[in-house]
Design a protein around this motif. Structure first.
Motif, PDB file in Angstrom:
ATOM      1  N   THR A 663     -20.963 -49.147  -5.127  1.00  0.00           N
ATOM      2  CA  THR A 663     -20.220 -47.897  -5.984  1.00  0.00           C
ATOM      3  C   THR A 663     -18.728 -48.426  -6.563  1.00  0.00           C
ATOM      4  O   THR A 663     -18.133 -47.963  -7.386  1.00  0.00           O
ATOM      5  CB  THR A 663     -19.703 -46.896  -4.793  1.00  0.00           C
ATOM      6  N   GLU A 664     -18.200 -49.758  -6.220  1.00  0.00           N
ATOM      7  CA  GLU A 664     -17.365 -50.480  -6.907  1.00  0.00           C
ATOM      8  C   GLU A 664     -17.578 -51.369  -8.020  1.00  0.00           C
ATOM      9  O   GLU A 664     -16.753 -52.039  -8.677  1.00  0.00           O
ATOM     10  CB  GLU A 664     -16.396 -51.234  -5.918  1.00  0.00           C
ATOM     11  N   LEU A 665     -18.699 -51.519  -8.379  1.00  0.00           N
ATOM     12  CA  LEU A 665     -19.311 -52.593  -9.439  1.00  0.00           C
ATOM     13  C   LEU A 665     -18.756 -52.045 -10.803  1.00  0.00           C
ATOM     14  O   LEU A 665     -18.923 -52.927 -11.695  1.00  0.00           O
ATOM     15  CB  LEU A 665     -20.764 -52.612  -9.328  1.00  0.00           C
ATOM     16  N   ASP A 666     -18.226 -50.827 -10.952  1.00  0.00           N
ATOM     17  CA  ASP A 666     -17.692 -50.360 -12.366  1.00  0.00           C
ATOM     18  C   ASP A 666     -16.546 -50.987 -12.651  1.00  0.00           C
ATOM     19  O   ASP A 666     -15.947 -50.947 -13.544  1.00  0.00           O
ATOM     20  CB  ASP A 666     -17.683 -48.946 -12.488  1.00  0.00           C
ATOM     21  N   GLU A 667     -15.705 -51.637 -11.674  1.00  0.00           N
ATOM     22  CA  GLU A 667     -14.571 -52.461 -11.963  1.00  0.00           C
ATOM     23  C   GLU A 667     -14.972 -53.685 -12.488  1.00  0.00           C
ATOM     24  O   GLU A 667     -14.003 -54.686 -12.621  1.00  0.00           O
ATOM     25  CB  GLU A 667     -13.946 -52.552 -10.308  1.00  0.00           C
ATOM     26  N   LEU A 668     -16.262 -54.225 -12.469  1.00  0.00           N
ATOM     27  CA  LEU A 668     -16.757 -55.576 -12.660  1.00  0.00           C
ATOM     28  C   LEU A 668     -17.569 -55.520 -14.205  1.00  0.00           C
ATOM     29  O   LEU A 668     -18.318 -54.589 -14.206  1.00  0.00           O
ATOM     30  CB  LEU A 668     -17.611 -56.411 -11.844  1.00  0.00           C
ATOM     31  N   VAL A 669     -17.191 -56.398 -14.975  1.00  0.00           N
ATOM     32  CA  VAL A 669     -18.179 -56.449 -16.225  1.00  0.00           C
ATOM     33  C   VAL A 669     -18.734 -57.859 -16.098  1.00  0.00           C
ATOM     34  O   VAL A 669     -18.169 -58.882 -15.583  1.00  0.00           O
ATOM     35  CB  VAL A 669     -17.598 -56.175 -17.555  1.00  0.00           C
ATOM     36  N   HIS A 670     -19.611 -58.151 -16.952  1.00  0.00           N
ATOM     37  CA  HIS A 670     -19.991 -59.715 -17.082  1.00  0.00           C
ATOM     38  C   HIS A 670     -19.212 -60.445 -17.790  1.00  0.00           C
ATOM     39  O   HIS A 670     -18.659 -59.594 -18.816  1.00  0.00           O
ATOM     40  CB  HIS A 670     -21.698 -59.767 -17.499  1.00  0.00           C
ATOM     41  N   ALA A 671     -19.171 -61.753 -17.651  1.00  0.00           N
ATOM     42  CA  ALA A 671     -18.034 -62.359 -18.596  1.00  0.00           C
ATOM     43  C   ALA A 671     -18.514 -63.506 -19.177  1.00  0.00           C
ATOM     44  O   ALA A 671     -17.611 -64.634 -19.542  1.00  0.00           O
ATOM     45  CB  ALA A 671     -16.951 -62.720 -17.553  1.00  0.00           C
ATOM     46  N   TYR A 672     -19.697 -63.711 -19.399  1.00  0.00           N
ATOM     47  CA  TYR A 672     -20.304 -64.910 -20.394  1.00  0.00           C
ATOM     48  C   TYR A 672     -19.577 -64.600 -21.714  1.00  0.00           C
ATOM     49  O   TYR A 672     -19.264 -65.571 -22.451  1.00  0.00           O
ATOM     50  CB  TYR A 672     -21.626 -64.798 -20.379  1.00  0.00           C
ATOM     51  N   ALA A 673     -19.521 -63.296 -22.436  1.00  0.00           N
ATOM     52  CA  ALA A 673     -18.705 -62.949 -23.273  1.00  0.00           C
ATOM     53  C   ALA A 673     -17.656 -62.360 -22.865  1.00  0.00           C
ATOM     54  O   ALA A 673     -17.693 -61.176 -22.157  1.00  0.00           O
ATOM     55  CB  ALA A 673     -19.699 -62.484 -24.444  1.00  0.00           C
ATOM     56  N   THR A 674     -16.539 -62.152 -23.634  1.00  0.00           N
ATOM     57  CA  THR A 674     -15.338 -61.178 -23.285  1.00  0.00           C
ATOM     58  C   THR A 674     -14.837 -60.991 -24.801  1.00  0.00           C
ATOM     59  O   THR A 674     -15.156 -61.643 -25.719  1.00  0.00           O
ATOM     60  CB  THR A 674     -14.222 -61.680 -22.364  1.00  0.00           C
ATOM     61  N   THR A 675     -14.112 -59.901 -24.875  1.00  0.00           N
ATOM     62  CA  THR A 675     -13.196 -59.710 -25.798  1.00  0.00           C
ATOM     63  C   THR A 675     -12.226 -60.459 -26.029  1.00  0.00           C
ATOM     64  O   THR A 675     -11.709 -60.848 -25.073  1.00  0.00           O
ATOM     65  CB  THR A 675     -12.680 -58.041 -26.052  1.00  0.00           C
ATOM     66  N   ILE A 676     -11.577 -60.856 -27.198  1.00  0.00           N
ATOM     67  CA  ILE A 676     -10.316 -61.665 -27.280  1.00  0.00           C
ATOM     68  C   ILE A 676      -9.256 -61.094 -26.598  1.00  0.00           C
ATOM     69  O   ILE A 676      -8.453 -61.756 -26.002  1.00  0.00           O
ATOM     70  CB  ILE A 676     -10.262 -61.843 -28.609  1.00  0.00           C
ATOM     71  N   HIS A 677      -9.136 -59.757 -26.709  1.00  0.00           N
ATOM     72  CA  HIS A 677      -8.169 -59.061 -25.780  1.00  0.00           C
ATOM     73  C   HIS A 677      -7.873 -59.603 -24.480  1.00  0.00           C
ATOM     74  O   HIS A 677      -7.081 -59.911 -23.653  1.00  0.00           O
ATOM     75  CB  HIS A 677      -8.079 -57.348 -26.059  1.00  0.00           C
ATOM     76  N   LYS A 678      -9.214 -59.518 -23.815  1.00  0.00           N
ATOM     77  CA  LYS A 678      -9.332 -59.891 -22.267  1.00  0.00           C
ATOM     78  C   LYS A 678      -9.147 -61.425 -22.134  1.00  0.00           C
ATOM     79  O   LYS A 678      -8.724 -61.843 -20.978  1.00  0.00           O
ATOM     80  CB  LYS A 678     -10.871 -59.700 -21.932  1.00  0.00           C
ATOM     81  N   ALA A 679      -9.111 -62.184 -23.099  1.00  0.00           N
ATOM     82  CA  ALA A 679      -8.987 -63.336 -22.972  1.00  0.00           C
ATOM     83  C   ALA A 679      -7.585 -64.034 -23.133  1.00  0.00           C
ATOM     84  O   ALA A 679      -7.010 -65.139 -22.817  1.00  0.00           O
ATOM     85  CB  ALA A 679      -9.876 -64.400 -23.953  1.00  0.00           C
ATOM     86  N   GLN A 680      -6.685 -63.016 -23.325  1.00  0.00           N
ATOM     87  CA  GLN A 680      -5.077 -63.657 -23.478  1.00  0.00           C
ATOM     88  C   GLN A 680      -4.763 -64.288 -22.081  1.00  0.00           C
ATOM     89  O   GLN A 680      -4.959 -63.830 -21.032  1.00  0.00           O
ATOM     90  CB  GLN A 680      -4.530 -62.279 -23.745  1.00  0.00           C
ATOM     91  N   GLY A 681      -4.036 -65.421 -22.353  1.00  0.00           N
ATOM     92  CA  GLY A 681      -3.338 -65.901 -21.377  1.00  0.00           C
ATOM     93  C   GLY A 681      -4.246 -66.883 -20.620  1.00  0.00           C
ATOM     94  O   GLY A 681      -4.004 -67.994 -19.833  1.00  0.00           O
ATOM     95  N   SER A 682      -5.547 -66.969 -20.989  1.00  0.00           N
ATOM     96  CA  SER A 682      -6.428 -67.878 -20.586  1.00  0.00           C
ATOM     97  C   SER A 682      -6.894 -69.072 -21.875  1.00  0.00           C
ATOM     98  O   SER A 682      -6.486 -69.055 -23.077  1.00  0.00           O
ATOM     99  CB  SER A 682      -8.114 -67.239 -20.417  1.00  0.00           C
ATOM    100  N   GLU A 683      -7.345 -70.322 -21.413  1.00  0.00           N
ATOM    101  CA  GLU A 683      -7.834 -71.271 -22.323  1.00  0.00           C
ATOM    102  C   GLU A 683      -9.205 -71.732 -21.760  1.00  0.00           C
ATOM    103  O   GLU A 683      -9.236 -71.825 -20.751  1.00  0.00           O
ATOM    104  CB  GLU A 683      -6.688 -72.687 -22.020  1.00  0.00           C
ATOM    105  N   TYR A 684      -9.889 -72.263 -22.584  1.00  0.00           N
ATOM    106  CA  TYR A 684     -11.236 -72.622 -22.268  1.00  0.00           C
ATOM    107  C   TYR A 684     -11.448 -73.828 -22.872  1.00  0.00           C
ATOM    108  O   TYR A 684     -11.184 -74.196 -24.172  1.00  0.00           O
ATOM    109  CB  TYR A 684     -12.416 -71.413 -22.632  1.00  0.00           C
ATOM    110  N   PRO A 685     -12.203 -74.797 -22.278  1.00  0.00           N
ATOM    111  CA  PRO A 685     -12.557 -76.044 -23.023  1.00  0.00           C
ATOM    112  C   PRO A 685     -13.414 -75.876 -24.517  1.00  0.00           C
ATOM    113  O   PRO A 685     -12.810 -76.339 -25.473  1.00  0.00           O
ATOM    114  CB  PRO A 685     -13.523 -76.916 -22.200  1.00  0.00           C
TER     115      PRO A 685
END
Length: 750
Positions: A663-685
C-alpha cells in the motif's frame, strides 16, 4: 446485463491513468481462465469479484467479459478461501499456510479467523506472534474493505482506502462523512478534487465554508508546487473562483474569515503598485519560513565568527590598518599542489573572513577546486568543517571530491520522526563552518530548518549553479540571496583547460549564452546528437542505446546509464520510457544457473500496484519525503527482495535496506528514466536525453542546461535540431512569487 462471480488468478494489464484492467479469472463452469476487462484498478490477485456486464467476442483476444460494475466479496468456496488467504492481502499467511488452514477448517475457515482465531495454534508452524499478525491484518483488511465500499458507493477510486485507514483507522468513514475535505489536508496523494467528489456525493453545498476553505488551501498548495511562496490576493481570488465555480464575493468572504483565524497570513507586496494586487497571501508554514530565513541570515552575517582564523585576521587587520589582509593563497597552493586563478584565489581569501558567502559557477569553472582550497585554508587553522548537500547523491559526490564526510541536510539535522529535526536553536550544530553544495536545490522550508540549527558563531558557505533549475519546492533561495546584494558572492566564469576538451562542458556554456550547442559528433567527443523526428521510433532507439550500444562501446553496465527526459507523460515521457526500459532490462522472467539442471528460466518475484509491476532488481525512485523511513524525494535505490506472501518489498538505498508494504508503493516510481527536475543534484556517467518538439511546453534553456550538466562522461541527445534550438532561445522562465530578496535587502516594511 449478466453477473458472474470470479476469483482473480492473474492481472494481465492495468493502466494507472484510467484504471482499465485485463484480469484472468477463474469462473464456475468454465475450464479455462476467463478474461474480464473493465475499470478494476483496485482488484488484487486472489480477490473474489461479483462483476456485472456483458460477454463479447474480440477478433484478436476471443471471448471476454466486459464488466460495467463490480464489487469485491469474500469467497464462499474452499478453493476461493485458499486463494484469498494466500494472495498476500492478509499478512502472516502465504500460500503455504493458506493451504494448511483451509485443509484443516474447510468452509468454516473464515468463521474460525473471525470468531476464534486462537484455534490457528493447532496449525503446525503458526505461533502466537503469527496469530497476532494475522488477527491485526484481518481486522485491518475488513475495515479497509468497508472504506472501499464507501468510496465505491460514491464513485471514487478505492485505491485510496489503505491510505485513509492508515491516517484515521476505524474512524475513517466517520471523518469522511463529517468533513471529507480533511482528506486533502491530511493525506499525501489525495487532492482537493477527490475530496470534493466525495463531498458532492454526501450533499455538501458548492458554497459551503468547508469547501471554499479547502479550495483556497488547494490553490495555494498547487502554487507552492510550482515554486511560489505566496499568491497575490487577486491571483488567489481568480484561481479559487474558477476552481470552485463560486462567486468572487463568497471566495473573498471565506478568505477574510481565514485571515482572521490566521489560517492565512497577509503581507504587503512591494513588487506591486496596484492597490488591489499589493497583498501577498501566504500559507503559515511558508510565511514563517521566509521571514525566518531572512532574519536568521541577516543575524548570522552580522555576528562575528568564533574560530581562531577569524579572530586572528580581525586582530591583524585592526593592528595593521590593512582591511584586505587574509590568508596566504600561495602557501595553500604549495600544500594542495593545485593552482588557483585570480578569481579562485579571491574566493579563498574572502571565505577566510566571511560569515555568509555564496560561490557560484557553471560546469568546468572550478567550483570543486575552489571549495577544496577553502577547506584547506580552514583546516590549516584547525577549523571544524561540516559538509552537506540536499540529496544523497550530491553528498556522496562531495565526499569523493573533498575526502571529508558530507551528509544530506536531513541527516545533518538528525531528522527523527515524529519529533522532527533534533538539531535546532536549542540543540545547534557543532563546528566552525558549514559548506553546503547544490544550493540551487534548497527550498525555503528546508533552508529555514537548516538555519535554525546554525549557531551565530558558525560560518556558512553556499555553493551552487544558479543557471540550473530552481528548487522543486517553493522559493528561489540561492538566487534571492545573490540578488539581494547583502552577501559577498564569487562568480566563477572561466572554463579551465582540462574542461575545455569536454564538449559537455563547452556546450552547456554555449547554451547558457544563448548559442546553439556543437552537435557535430566525432569519435573523440563526449557529446552526441542523434537526429530523430518520430517520438514513437525514438523509444526503441533509446532502449537499444541503453541496453546494447552504449554498454558495448564504453564497457559499462546499463545501470551506469540514466535516461533523462523533460516530461513525465507522453510517448517519450518518463512513465512510458520506464515501461519500455523495464521490459528490456528487467523482464518478468530471467535465466539463472541451477546445479544439476543447468540454465533455467525463472519468474522474477513481483508486486503490482496501480498498474505497475515492481520486480526484484528494478531501479526505483522515492517521490515524497518519508521521515519515518528516512528516505527523501529523489533518492534512487534498487529493489533487492520481494516477499509476495507478505506483500512487501525491500529497496536498497545506498546500502540502507528499507521495507515497503504494497500500500506504500505509490511513493515509488521506476527510475530507469526520470524527469530532468528529479535529476537535480545528481550526476551520472552516461546520460541519454530525448529533446523533441513533443516536449515543447517544457523546452526551456535552464531545463536542458540542467540535463546536459548531469552527464559526467558521455551525453547522447536523441531528437531534433528544431527542439534544441527552441530550448536555447526560450529563456522565459516562470518568475516565482517570493519576497526573500526584499526581506534581506530591507526594502519595504519588513
Amino acid at each position: 446485463m449478466q453477473k458472474i462471480r470470479c476469483v482473480v488468478e492473474r492481472i494481465t494489464y492495468q493502466n494507472p491513468e484510467n484504471g482499465y484492467s485485463v484480469l484472468k479469472c477463474r469462473v464456475k463452469d468454465y475450464s479455462d481462465l476467463v478474461p474480464v476487462i473493465g475499470n478494476m484498478i483496485d482488484a488484487n490477485v486472489g480477490s473474489v469479484l461479483i462483476a456485472e456486464g456483458n460477454w463479447k467476442v474480440d477478433a484478436k483476444y476471443g471471448r471476454q467479459f466486459v464488466a460495467e460494475n463490480w464489487e469485491e466479496t469474500l469467497p464462499a468456496t474452499v478453493y476461493g478461501m485458499e486463494k484469498y488467504l494466500g494472495s498476500g492481502l492478509i499478512r502472516g499467511v502465504g500460500p503455504k499456510f493458506a493451504r494448511k488452514i483451509v485443509q484443516k477448517y474447510g468452509v468454516d475457515t473464515f468463521t474460525v479467523i473471525e470468531n476464534n482465531i486462537d484455534l490457528l495454534i493447532e496449525i503446525e508452524g503458526i505461533g502466537r506472534k503469527r496469530i497476532r499478525m494475522i488477527a491485526e491484518s484481518w481486522e485491518r483488511q475488513k475495515e479497509v474493505k468497508n472504506i472501499m465500499l464507501f468510496l465505491q458507493e460514491h464513485q471514487v477510486s478505492t485505491s485510496y482506502a489503505a491510505k485513509i485507514y492508515r491516517q484515521y483507522g476505524n474512524g475513517s468513514i466517520a471523518v469522511m462523512k463529517e468533513n471529507p475535505y480533511r482528506l486533502a489536508d491530511d493525506i499525501w496523494g489525495i487532492g482537493f478534487k477527490t475530496a470534493d467528489q466525495i463531498a458532492g456525493k454526501l450533499g455538501f453545498g458548492k458554497e459551503s465554508f468547508v469547501r471554499l476553505r479547502s479550495g483556497l488551501m488547494y490553490v495555494l498548495s498547487e502554487l507552492s508546487n510550482e515554486g511560489h511562496v505566496y499568491a497575490g490576493k487577486q491571483q488567489l481570488i481568480e484561481k479559487a473562483s474558477e476552481l470552485l465555480e463560486a462567486s468572487p464575493q463568497t471566495v473573498v468572504m471565506t478568505m477574510d474569515e481565514m485571515l482572521k483565524k490566521e489560517e492565512l497570513i497577509p503581507e504587503k507586496n512591494i513588487r506591486q503598485n496596484d492597490e488591489e494586487k499589493s497583498m501577498a497571501v501566504y500559507l503559515p508554514p511558508f510565511y514563517f519560513a521566509e521571514v525566518g530565513v531572512a532574519g536568521k541570515l541577516k543575524k548570522l552575517a552580522a555576528s562575528p565568527a568564533g574560530d581562531q582564523l577569524y579572530t586572528r585576521l580581525m586582530e591583524a587587520r585592526k593592528s595593521t590598518g590593512n582591511e584586505a589582509l587574509s590568508v596566504d593563497v600561495d602557501a595553500i597552493q604549495s600544500k594542495t599542489g593545485m593552482e588557483y586563478d585570480g578569481v579562485q584565489a579571491d574566493a579563498i581569501r574572502l571565505a577566510a573572513t566571511a560569515k555568509v558567502m555564496v560561490l557560484t559557477g557553471g560546469p568546468g569553472t572550478g567550483k570543486t577546486t575552489t571549495t577544496h582550497g577553502i577547506i584547506s585554508a580552514f583546516r590549516a587553522y584547525g577549523l571544524r568543517i561540516l559538509l552537506a548537500a540536499p540529496t544523497g547523491r550530491a553528498a556522496k559526490r562531495m565526499t569523493e571530491a573533498t575526502s571529508l564526510e558530507a551528509k544530506t541536510i536531513h541527516r545533518l539535522l538528525e531528522c527523527k520522526p515524529p519529533d522532527g529535526y533534533q538539531r535546532n536553536e536549542e540543540n545547534p550544530l557543532e563546528g566552525d563552518v558549514l559548506i553546503v553544495d547544490e544550493c540551487s536545490m534548497i527550498d525555503i522550508i528546508l533552508m529555514n530548518s537548516l538555519l535554525k540549527a546554525i549557531p551565530p558563531t558558525m560560518r556558512l558557505i553556499m555553493v551552487g549553479d544558479i543557471d540550473q533549475l530552481p528548487s522543486v519546492g517553493a522559493g528561489n533561495v540561492l538566487r534571492d540571496m545573490i540578488d539581494s546584494g547583502v552577501f559577498p558572492v564569487v562568480r566563477l566564469t572561466r572554463i579551465f583547460r582540462q574542461a575545455q576538451t569536454s564538449r559537455i562542458v563547452t556546450n552547456a556554456h554555449r547554451m547558457n549564452e544563448g548559442r546553439m550547442p556543437d552537435i557535430s559528433n566525432g569519435k573523440t567527443s563526449d557529446f552526441f546528437f542523434m537526429e530523430n523526428e518520430d517520438a514513437e521510433a525514438a523509444v526503441p532507439q533509446i532502449v537499444k542505446l541503453v541496453k546494447e550500444k552504449l554498454p558495448g562501446y564504453y564497457r559499462v553496465e546499463p545501470s551506469q546509464i540514466q535516461v533523462l527526459t523533460p516530461m513525465q507523460k507522453g510517448v517519450i515521457g518518463a512513465t512510458n520510457l520506464n515501461l519500455a526500459l523495464q521490459e528490456a532490462l528487467n523482464p518478468p522472467e530471467h535465466d539463472i544457473f541451477m546445479k544439476g539442471r543447468g540454465r533455467v528460466t525463472m519468474p522474477r518475484k513481483c508486486l503490482h500496484r496501480s498498474g505497475y509491476a515492481f520486480r526484484e532488481d528494478d531501479r526505483v525512485m522515492q517521490i515524497k519525503n518519508n521521515y519515518d523511513k528516512e528516505v527523501f524525494n529523489g533518492d534512487i535505490g534498487m529493489i533487492e527482495s520481494v516477499n509476495e506472501g507478505d506483500r512487501t518489498l525491500t529497496v536498497n538505498f545506498e546500502g540502507r535496506s528499507i521495507e515497503y508494504d504494497v500500500t506504500e508503493l505509490d511513493e515509488l516510481v521506476h527510475a530507469y528514466a526520470t524527469t530532468i527536475h528529479k535529476a537535480q543534484g545528481s550526476e551520472y556517467p552516461i546520460v541519454v536525453m530525448p529533446v523533441m518538439m513533443n516536449h515543447f511546453v517544457m523546452l526551456q534553456r535552464n531545463l536542458i542546461y540542467t540535463g546536459i550538466t548531469r552527464a559526467k562522461k558521455v551525453l547522447v541527445i536523441v531528437g531534433t535540431k528544431k527542439a534544441l534550438s527552441y530550448a536555447v532561445r526560450n529563456v522565459t522562465v516562470t518568475k516565482r512569487n517570493t519576497l526573500l530578496r526584499e526581506r534581506l535587502s530591507g526594502k519595504g516594511a519588513f
